[in-house]
Design an enzyme around this catalytic site. Sequence first.
Site, PDB file in Angstrom:
ATOM      1  N   LYS A   1      32.109  -8.427 -12.009  1.00  0.00           N
ATOM      2  CA  LYS A   1      32.177  -6.956 -11.986  1.00  0.00           C
ATOM      3  C   LYS A   1      31.408  -6.416 -10.779  1.00  0.00           C
ATOM      4  O   LYS A   1      30.605  -7.143 -10.177  1.00  0.00           O
ATOM      5  CB  LYS A   1      31.593  -6.402 -13.286  1.00  0.00           C
ATOM      6  CG  LYS A   1      30.125  -6.752 -13.527  1.00  0.00           C
ATOM      7  CD  LYS A   1      29.685  -6.440 -14.950  1.00  0.00           C
ATOM      8  CE  LYS A   1      28.225  -6.833 -15.163  1.00  0.00           C
ATOM      9  NZ  LYS A   1      27.831  -6.714 -16.595  1.00  0.00           N
TER      10      LYS A   1
ATOM     11  N   TYR B   1       8.804  10.005   7.784  1.00  0.00           N
ATOM     12  CA  TYR B   1       8.855  11.218   6.965  1.00  0.00           C
ATOM     13  C   TYR B   1       7.636  11.318   6.067  1.00  0.00           C
ATOM     14  O   TYR B   1       7.198  10.321   5.480  1.00  0.00           O
ATOM     15  CB  TYR B   1      10.094  11.195   6.071  1.00  0.00           C
ATOM     16  CG  TYR B   1      11.392  11.485   6.786  1.00  0.00           C
ATOM     17  CD1 TYR B   1      11.586  12.676   7.479  1.00  0.00           C
ATOM     18  CD2 TYR B   1      12.434  10.571   6.742  1.00  0.00           C
ATOM     19  CE1 TYR B   1      12.787  12.938   8.115  1.00  0.00           C
ATOM     20  CE2 TYR B   1      13.642  10.821   7.376  1.00  0.00           C
ATOM     21  CZ  TYR B   1      13.812  12.021   8.057  1.00  0.00           C
ATOM     22  OH  TYR B   1      14.996  12.277   8.678  1.00  0.00           O
TER      23      TYR B   1
HETATM   24  C1  PLP Z   1      27.241  -7.941 -16.974  1.00  0.00           C
HETATM   25  C2  PLP Z   1      27.546  -8.630 -18.231  1.00  0.00           C
HETATM   26  C3  PLP Z   1      27.383 -10.026 -18.344  1.00  0.00           C
HETATM   27  C4  PLP Z   1      26.725 -10.857 -17.266  1.00  0.00           C
HETATM   28  O1  PLP Z   1      25.324 -10.709 -17.393  1.00  0.00           O
HETATM   29  P1  PLP Z   1      24.294 -11.469 -16.433  1.00  0.00           P
HETATM   30  O2  PLP Z   1      22.978 -11.077 -16.980  1.00  0.00           O
HETATM   31  O3  PLP Z   1      24.531 -10.910 -15.063  1.00  0.00           O
HETATM   32  O4  PLP Z   1      24.585 -12.909 -16.521  1.00  0.00           O
HETATM   33  C5  PLP Z   1      27.826 -10.651 -19.502  1.00  0.00           C
HETATM   34  N1  PLP Z   1      28.350  -9.928 -20.517  1.00  0.00           N
HETATM   35  C6  PLP Z   1      28.479  -8.581 -20.459  1.00  0.00           C
HETATM   36  C7  PLP Z   1      29.067  -7.853 -21.617  1.00  0.00           C
HETATM   37  C8  PLP Z   1      28.069  -7.891 -19.330  1.00  0.00           C
HETATM   38  O5  PLP Z   1      28.184  -6.551 -19.283  1.00  0.00           O
END
Ligand code: PLP
Length: 385
Positions: free
Chosen positions: A51, A276
């Site tokens: 993702k 800044y």
């Molecule tokens: C993002 C996600 C994962 C992966 O998690 P990691 O901690 O990056 O391994 C697995 N399951 C779900 C439902 C997620 O949203």
Amino acid sequence: MPPSESSPAPSPGDRPGAGGVLTIDLGAIAANWMLLSGRLRAGAACGAVVKADAYGLGLAPVSRALFAAGCRSFFVALPDEGLALRRVLPDAEICVFNGVDATTARDMAAAGLTPVLNHLGQVADWRAAAAETRPPARLPAFLHVDTGMTRLGLGEEEVAALADDPALTAGLHLTGVMSHLACADQPGHALNDEQRARFDAARVRLAPLAIGRASLANSSAIFLGPEYHYDLARPGAALYGIAPQPPEPNPMRQVVGLKAKILQTHRIDTPRTVGYGATHRAERGRRIATVAVGYADGYLRSLSGAASAHVGRNIVRVVGRVSMDLITIDVTDVPEAEARPGAFVDLIGPHHTADDLAREAGTIGYEILTALGPRYARHYLGGPS
Ligand SMILES: *Cc1c(COP(=O)(O)O)cnc(C)c1O
């Protein structure tokens, strides 16, 4: 780990007009997937979560490398991400965590995506899409049971409703049931066992529906032990080098390198402020270098006055505020020939990982990776041939 050698300059010919160079080691991602696969109990398969553009590292190259390594089950968050991944991997299983609704069902069905169904409304929308399929075909679906996140997933009553009325899942091919742990990175946390027990209870309740594979483990949960592995693991972060069980030593290979170019240097003759808000005062005799990276590149503003970096073997500190396109570093202790315009500063590397940078920013490595901006020149190492 101390820096062992000064980092090689990026090869000429790549986008010299970019301020920074992001190196992504696809071989290390494949090796990390193999390492995680090897840790699973016999019979459990290892998927991959890609993702958010594979945690900022590039959906297409990362997913191709994982497929070449043997991964066949991929997880994304959004329907759009699933559609993009389908164009890259025509034969992989692609599951969409956020599920489906009436506006996305048709495209998802046509692309052969598997929505994760999180509530009865999503079940109904996917069932309606299945009823429209010509020629009639069952559509694949994952069920997500909420066992303690209160984010996405079927509640206890919804699980019971599905179990008691097979008509609700008519036309669907249930390929798996999943849940997600809230505290997998805390091995001693009581919620881990509680969520596992609730997951097992839901699986028993849903068993009459022939629910396919069970999936509970993200990266960290793989390290909680085999009772968390079930049939299919869903690691994301660890594939990309993030430590799965801090403060335990990180068993994963490092994947990301980030360096950025020095644009200008200043020798301070009269004490003066830097950046800044005039938050840093440089004393007489200090040398300050200005580097072409900023918060617009995901070099978080909370790193102001807090981050370290390397110039060759030398550790340097970010001084003053991070601005949109620039940071300033104190290079007083770096030989002048190394800290000159055109030289590169290592912001993320083997001796200063994304997790280290995250600690300095007060966040987690996940946020550092997913914030990496589109302005860097990207180099992929070790892709599948
Ligand atoms: C993002 C996600 C994962 C992966 O998690 P990691 O901690 O990056 O391994 C697995 N399951 C779900 C439902 C997620 O949203």
